[in-house]
Write a protein that holds these residues in place. Sequence first.
Motif, short mmCIF file in Angstrom:
data_model
loop_
_atom_site.label_atom_id
_atom_site.label_comp_id
_atom_site.label_asym_id
_atom_site.label_seq_id
_atom_site.Cartn_x
_atom_site.Cartn_y
_atom_site.Cartn_z
N GLY A 1 0.79 -1.22 0.00
CA GLY A 1 0.00 0.00 0.00
C GLY A 1 0.82 1.27 0.00
N ALA A 2 2.11 1.17 0.33
CA ALA A 2 2.95 2.37 0.38
C ALA A 2 3.42 2.75 -1.03
N LEU A 3 3.39 4.05 -1.32
CA LEU A 3 3.85 4.57 -2.59
C LEU A 3 5.15 5.33 -2.39
N ILE A 4 6.16 5.00 -3.19
CA ILE A 4 7.47 5.63 -3.08
C ILE A 4 7.65 6.63 -4.22
N PRO A 5 7.80 7.93 -3.93
CA PRO A 5 8.08 8.90 -4.99
C PRO A 5 9.44 8.60 -5.64
N VAL A 6 9.47 8.69 -6.95
CA VAL A 6 10.69 8.39 -7.71
C VAL A 6 10.99 9.56 -8.65
N ARG A 7 12.27 9.91 -8.71
CA ARG A 7 12.74 10.91 -9.67
C ARG A 7 13.80 10.25 -10.55
N GLN A 8 13.62 10.36 -11.85
CA GLN A 8 14.58 9.81 -12.80
C GLN A 8 15.25 10.95 -13.57
N VAL A 9 16.55 10.84 -13.74
CA VAL A 9 17.31 11.84 -14.48
C VAL A 9 18.05 11.15 -15.62
N VAL A 10 17.86 11.66 -16.84
CA VAL A 10 18.58 11.16 -18.02
C VAL A 10 19.37 12.34 -18.57
N ARG A 11 20.69 12.22 -18.58
CA ARG A 11 21.54 13.35 -18.97
C ARG A 11 22.57 12.90 -20.00
N ILE A 12 22.61 13.60 -21.13
CA ILE A 12 23.62 13.31 -22.15
C ILE A 12 24.96 13.88 -21.68
N THR A 13 25.97 13.03 -21.63
CA THR A 13 27.27 13.44 -21.09
C THR A 13 28.35 13.57 -22.16
N GLY A 14 28.06 13.12 -23.37
CA GLY A 14 29.03 13.22 -24.45
C GLY A 14 28.42 12.75 -25.74
N PRO A 15 29.18 12.81 -26.84
CA PRO A 15 28.63 12.40 -28.14
C PRO A 15 28.27 10.91 -28.21
N ARG A 16 28.85 10.11 -27.31
CA ARG A 16 28.59 8.67 -27.33
C ARG A 16 28.26 8.14 -25.93
N SER A 17 27.74 8.98 -25.07
CA SER A 17 27.48 8.53 -23.70
C SER A 17 26.36 9.32 -23.05
N TYR A 18 25.69 8.68 -22.13
CA TYR A 18 24.71 9.35 -21.27
C TYR A 18 24.58 8.60 -19.97
N VAL A 19 23.95 9.23 -18.98
CA VAL A 19 23.80 8.61 -17.67
C VAL A 19 22.33 8.64 -17.26
N PHE A 20 21.92 7.59 -16.57
CA PHE A 20 20.56 7.47 -16.02
C PHE A 20 20.69 7.35 -14.51
N GLU A 21 19.94 8.18 -13.77
CA GLU A 21 19.97 8.14 -12.31
C GLU A 21 18.55 7.94 -11.78
N TRP A 22 18.46 7.13 -10.74
CA TRP A 22 17.17 6.79 -10.13
C TRP A 22 17.22 7.18 -8.66
N TYR A 23 16.28 8.06 -8.24
CA TYR A 23 16.23 8.52 -6.85
C TYR A 23 14.90 8.11 -6.23
N GLU A 24 14.94 7.68 -4.96
CA GLU A 24 13.74 7.32 -4.22
C GLU A 24 13.64 8.18 -2.97
N THR A 25 12.41 8.57 -2.63
CA THR A 25 12.17 9.33 -1.41
C THR A 25 11.48 8.44 -0.39
N ARG A 26 12.16 8.21 0.72
CA ARG A 26 11.63 7.39 1.81
C ARG A 26 11.76 8.16 3.12
N ALA A 27 10.70 8.18 3.90
CA ALA A 27 10.67 8.92 5.16
C ALA A 27 11.08 10.37 4.95
N GLY A 28 10.68 10.94 3.81
CA GLY A 28 10.97 12.33 3.54
C GLY A 28 12.37 12.62 3.06
N GLN A 29 13.19 11.59 2.88
CA GLN A 29 14.58 11.78 2.47
C GLN A 29 14.81 11.15 1.10
N GLU A 30 15.29 11.95 0.16
CA GLU A 30 15.59 11.42 -1.18
C GLU A 30 17.02 10.91 -1.23
#
Length: 205
Positions: A165-194
């Motif tokens: 029943g608990a819902l966890i807020p999620v923030r996803q970041v997709v950032r291009i870092t170069g002509p042949r690269s990028y990064v994906f980051e996954w953040y979760e917020t639990r107990a008010g702390q991301e």
Amino acid sequence: MRPRTSSRSMMAMLAAVIALTLASSSAVSDTPPAASAAQQAAMQAWERAAAIGPQHRQLHWFKGRWKEHIQMWMEPGQPPRIEQGVAEVRPVLGGRFMEMRHRGQFMGKPMQGLGYSGYDNLSGRYTDIWMDEGSTAIFVSHGDYDAASKTWTYRGQMRDPAQPGALIPVRQVVRITGPRSYVFEWYETRAGQESKTMQIDYTRL
């Protein structure tokens, strides 16, 4: 999942209404009648909603085969677990969406994943969905693009298997870092702390 009428269903209903109107009008004449102004306006609105624009073509940058370096933080303050994987990305449905097929490892076992991303002309936002063999849920998030940093930021919610029943807020970041690269980051917020629980570094093969 919220009950709602899909775009496919709405388009089918619109087409049916127009077809029935034209059919009833042509029953008394062999010459098909022209669409009314309202019908023409409705069809033009659907065409605009389905049109491929610069935001869709922008996502085509991700097309190709990618090597994945995956870091997962299982507990705060502990070193991440490292996995490797490969992703293949291609445009689908006329280039309106990008499909990603992932193959890798999770906790020492093979893992497959499937995702789709696109831009919604009606909402003016990007949409991303993801599913894999680690869950029976489909994760949906919506986001925006920052041109200055070449970054997409998506937000969504996931259900916590350990806390029914608990819902966890999620923030996803997709950032291009170069002509042949990028990064994906996954953040979760639990107990008010991301906190960041996953990062995937992609290198084009």
